[in-house]
Design a protein around this motif. Structure first.
Motif, PDB file in Angstrom:
ATOM      1  N   MET A  21      15.014 -62.703   0.994  1.00 12.10           N
ATOM      2  CA  MET A  21      13.766 -62.111   0.481  1.00 12.10           C
ATOM      3  C   MET A  21      13.085 -63.140  -0.410  1.00 12.10           C
ATOM      4  O   MET A  21      13.440 -63.306  -1.583  1.00 12.10           O
ATOM      5  N   PRO A  25      13.603 -62.093  -5.286  1.00  8.70           N
ATOM      6  CA  PRO A  25      14.725 -61.141  -5.317  1.00  8.70           C
ATOM      7  C   PRO A  25      16.091 -61.764  -5.008  1.00  8.70           C
ATOM      8  O   PRO A  25      17.094 -61.376  -5.596  1.00  8.70           O
ATOM      9  N   ASN A  71      16.961 -68.995   4.545  1.00  7.20           N
ATOM     10  CA  ASN A  71      15.866 -68.622   5.447  1.00  7.20           C
ATOM     11  C   ASN A  71      14.586 -69.360   5.082  1.00  7.20           C
ATOM     12  O   ASN A  71      14.233 -69.462   3.906  1.00  7.20           O
ATOM     13  N   PHE A  73      10.275 -70.206   6.335  1.00  8.01           N
ATOM     14  CA  PHE A  73       9.110 -69.760   7.109  1.00  8.01           C
ATOM     15  C   PHE A  73       8.685 -70.886   8.054  1.00  8.01           C
ATOM     16  O   PHE A  73       8.511 -72.026   7.601  1.00  8.01           O
ATOM     17  N   THR A 132      11.696 -67.195  10.238  1.00  9.86           N
ATOM     18  CA  THR A 132      10.791 -66.129  10.663  1.00  9.86           C
ATOM     19  C   THR A 132       9.376 -66.701  10.804  1.00  9.86           C
ATOM     20  O   THR A 132       9.130 -67.837  10.406  1.00  9.86           O
ATOM     21  N   ALA A 179      10.908 -52.084   8.632  1.00  7.10           N
ATOM     22  CA  ALA A 179      11.359 -53.141   7.712  1.00  7.10           C
ATOM     23  C   ALA A 179      10.378 -53.422   6.580  1.00  7.10           C
ATOM     24  O   ALA A 179       9.158 -53.417   6.777  1.00  7.10           O
ATOM     25  N   GLY A 217      14.908 -50.473   7.821  1.00  6.33           N
ATOM     26  CA  GLY A 217      15.238 -49.083   7.506  1.00  6.33           C
ATOM     27  C   GLY A 217      16.727 -48.804   7.420  1.00  6.33           C
ATOM     28  O   GLY A 217      17.129 -47.642   7.311  1.00  6.33           O
ATOM     29  N   TYR A 253       8.926 -53.386 -10.418  1.00  5.49           N
ATOM     30  CA  TYR A 253       9.121 -53.339  -8.961  1.00  5.49           C
ATOM     31  C   TYR A 253      10.397 -52.544  -8.665  1.00  5.49           C
ATOM     32  O   TYR A 253      10.413 -51.632  -7.822  1.00  5.49           O
ATOM     33  N   TRP A 323       6.940 -55.375  -1.763  1.00  7.14           N
ATOM     34  CA  TRP A 323       7.459 -55.262  -0.391  1.00  7.14           C
ATOM     35  C   TRP A 323       8.662 -54.328  -0.350  1.00  7.14           C
ATOM     36  O   TRP A 323       9.590 -54.439  -1.157  1.00  7.14           O
ATOM     37  N   ALA A 324       8.638 -53.397   0.594  1.00  6.55           N
ATOM     38  CA  ALA A 324       9.738 -52.445   0.728  1.00  6.55           C
ATOM     39  C   ALA A 324       9.653 -51.774   2.092  1.00  6.55           C
ATOM     40  O   ALA A 324       8.571 -51.637   2.666  1.00  6.55           O
ATOM     41  N   GLY A 325      10.817 -51.329   2.582  1.00  8.20           N
ATOM     42  CA  GLY A 325      10.873 -50.666   3.882  1.00  8.20           C
ATOM     43  C   GLY A 325      10.816 -49.156   3.759  1.00  8.20           C
ATOM     44  O   GLY A 325      10.735 -48.609   2.647  1.00  8.20           O
TER      45      GLY A 325
HETATM   46  C1  LIG Z   1      10.973 -58.137  -0.665  1.00 11.38           C
HETATM   47  C2  LIG Z   1      11.226 -58.593   0.734  1.00 11.38           C
HETATM   48  C3  LIG Z   1      11.059 -59.938   1.044  1.00 11.38           C
HETATM   49  C4  LIG Z   1      11.359 -60.401   2.330  1.00 11.38           C
HETATM   50  N1  LIG Z   1      11.280 -61.743   2.591  1.00 11.38           N
HETATM   51  C5  LIG Z   1      11.725 -62.214   3.785  1.00 11.38           C
HETATM   52  C6  LIG Z   1      11.851 -63.611   4.019  1.00 11.38           C
HETATM   53  O1  LIG Z   1      11.573 -64.438   3.151  1.00 11.38           O
HETATM   54  N2  LIG Z   1      12.285 -64.015   5.225  1.00 11.38           N
HETATM   55  C7  LIG Z   1      12.653 -63.130   6.233  1.00 11.38           C
HETATM   56  O2  LIG Z   1      13.051 -63.552   7.307  1.00 11.38           O
HETATM   57  N3  LIG Z   1      12.535 -61.810   6.032  1.00 11.38           N
HETATM   58  C8  LIG Z   1      12.107 -61.333   4.836  1.00 11.38           C
HETATM   59  N4  LIG Z   1      12.049 -59.978   4.626  1.00 11.38           N
HETATM   60  C9  LIG Z   1      12.387 -59.063   5.738  1.00 11.38           C
HETATM   61  C10 LIG Z   1      13.901 -58.873   5.842  1.00 11.38           C
HETATM   62  O3  LIG Z   1      14.498 -60.008   6.422  1.00 11.38           O
HETATM   63  C11 LIG Z   1      14.280 -57.661   6.714  1.00 11.38           C
HETATM   64  O4  LIG Z   1      13.653 -57.742   7.958  1.00 11.38           O
HETATM   65  C12 LIG Z   1      13.930 -56.342   6.056  1.00 11.38           C
HETATM   66  O5  LIG Z   1      14.233 -56.329   4.694  1.00 11.38           O
HETATM   67  C13 LIG Z   1      14.690 -55.223   6.737  1.00 11.38           C
HETATM   68  O6  LIG Z   1      14.166 -53.988   6.401  1.00 11.38           O
HETATM   69  P1  LIG Z   1      14.617 -53.123   5.126  1.00 11.38           P
HETATM   70  O7  LIG Z   1      13.895 -53.745   3.982  1.00 11.38           O
HETATM   71  O8  LIG Z   1      14.163 -51.770   5.457  1.00 11.38           O
HETATM   72  O9  LIG Z   1      16.104 -53.272   4.985  1.00 11.38           O
HETATM   73  C14 LIG Z   1      11.764 -59.487   3.345  1.00 11.38           C
HETATM   74  C15 LIG Z   1      11.896 -58.137   3.028  1.00 11.38           C
HETATM   75  C16 LIG Z   1      11.644 -57.679   1.740  1.00 11.38           C
HETATM   76  C17 LIG Z   1      11.839 -56.216   1.430  1.00 11.38           C
END
Ligand SMILES: Cc1cc2nc3c(=O)[nH]c(=O)nc-3n(C[C@H](O)[C@H](O)[C@H](O)COP(=O)(O)O)c2cc1C
Length: 362
Positions: A21, A25, A71, A73, A132, A179, A217, A253, A323-325
């Protein structure tokens, strides 16, 4: 129990990934706590400079000798017109005035130094590299693999997963529309690629022959067992770890994560120019009324950075990106180790429940 071919390959005990994340975080404390508890901690390093990235990896290694992931970008070239940027800067000055910060700030347009970031990962021989927002150059994937790193790409549709497999990634994260955070979509438009986890995972599993990690999720052991039943080899959980003490998310947050519900989020381009799921805020609502075009990522991200930072300083969640799912109601403030342990306990109970159903049917 619940071991999969992937847990063997990665030498981890449990099929639980703490999602990378970016933006704060995923601290070294969080990553190490998850890896020490038997899962795989992942650093979201998309916004880190090569120096910050190297330091973070060294800090993780001071705290754990278990595997972890980093991870990045896949970079995108900014293509915006000067006029669109100027119009938006004018519009955003309203928020700057509200927050008492300078108007018309200088915008840094260059994208992060991907090649240098990759070099740090190669030097440091990180166990796992995920990415990603697209597909990095073939050479990056091959060099990582030759260096002994497991390479993971992110897909939001079957077609994206097939392309990732074709370029040689070892594992795919199938990111469902539930997600939190940015969508990894890179082929079609985001609206055409919003497929829920339950629908996405088995279809990806059927069309590739490499391991698939379910994301989106998944908040507990029920989600883990469901994902394994769909054919996934592990889960990637982000929102579930956001409010834990080791997470570097801002206090307000974390409070919002614990307070908000399954219907509190929305996919928006308002903050970064790239679609991402986050808790609805005043800023997101206001941007619905902006009549011009919102510049794309990463320009838009640079345009709102000072506003998000000033809002965080002022403890004002309404102008921050949260950001949140969609699994929000299941979030807790337990420690990372407890979240991993509880997820495994719940998974064992869920697996027994499901197997008992079979016995009753017989
Ligand atoms: C605060 C936040 C930051 C995220 N940053 C990234 C990231 O830097 N790279 C990435 O591949 N996915 C990122 N994601 C997506 C997560 O890899 C993942 O797909 C997602 O958290 C899954 O859904 P959930 O939040 O419901 O568990 C992020 C998600 C959140 C909540």
């Amino acid at each position: 129990m619940l071991e999969t071919a992937l847990t063997h390959t990665l030498k981890i005990r449990y099929p639980i990934f703490q999602a990378p994340m970016a933006g704060g975080p995923t601290t070294p404390d969080l990553i190490a706590a998850v890896s020490n508890a038997g899962g795989l901690g992942n650093l979201g390093a998309g916004y880190l400079t090569p120096e910050q990235l190297r330091t973070a990896i060294q800090e993780i290694r001071k705290r754990t000798d278990r595997p972890f992931g980093v991870n990045l970008f896949v970079p995108e070239e900014p293509t915006e017109l000067e006029e669109m940027i100027n119009q938006m800067t004018d519009y955003l000055n309203f928020y700057r005035e509200e927050l008492g910060i300078a108007q018309n700030p200088l915008i840094q347009k260059s994208s992060e130094a991907f090649e240098e970031q990759v070099q740090v990962l190669l030097d440091e021989k990180v166990p796992v590299f995920s990415f990603t927002f697209g597909i990095p150059p073939q050479e990056v994937i091959q060099t990582m693999k030759q260096n002994g790193t497991v390479v993971i790409g992110t897909a939001t549709t079957v077609e994206e997963a097939k392309q990732l497999e074709a370029v040689g990634v070892d594992v795919i994260v199938a990111q469902g529309s539930e997600a939190g955070g940015h969508r990894g979509t890179f082929l079609k438009s985001v609206t055409q690629s919003l497929v829920g986890t339950l629908a996405l995972v088995p279809q990806v599993v059927d069309h590739v022959s490499i391991p698939v990690i379910a994301a989106g999720g998944i908040m507990d052991g029920r989600g883990l067992v469901a994902s394994l039943s769909l054919g996934a080899s592990a889960v990637q959980m982000g929102t579930a770890f956001l409010a834990c003490p080791e997470s570097g998310a801002h206090t307000v947050y974390k409070q919002k994560i614990l307070l908000e519900n399954e219907d509190s989020t929305e996919v928006t381009c308002a903050y970064s120019g790239k679609a991402a799921r986050g808790i609805r805020t005043e800023f997101m609502n206001d941007m619905h009324h902006y009549s011009g075009k919102i510049p794309g990522y990463p320009i838009r991200n640079s345009l709102t950075r000072d506003i998000r930072q000033a809002a965080a300083k002022a403890n004002n969640p309404e102008y921050m990106s949260l950001w949140a799912g969609q699994g929000l109601r299941l979030a807790t403030d337990h420690t990372a180790a407890k979240i991993v342990e509880q997820t495994m306990d719940q998974a064992r109970a869920a697996a027994i429940r499901v197997s008992l159903l079979g016995i009753i049917d017989d």
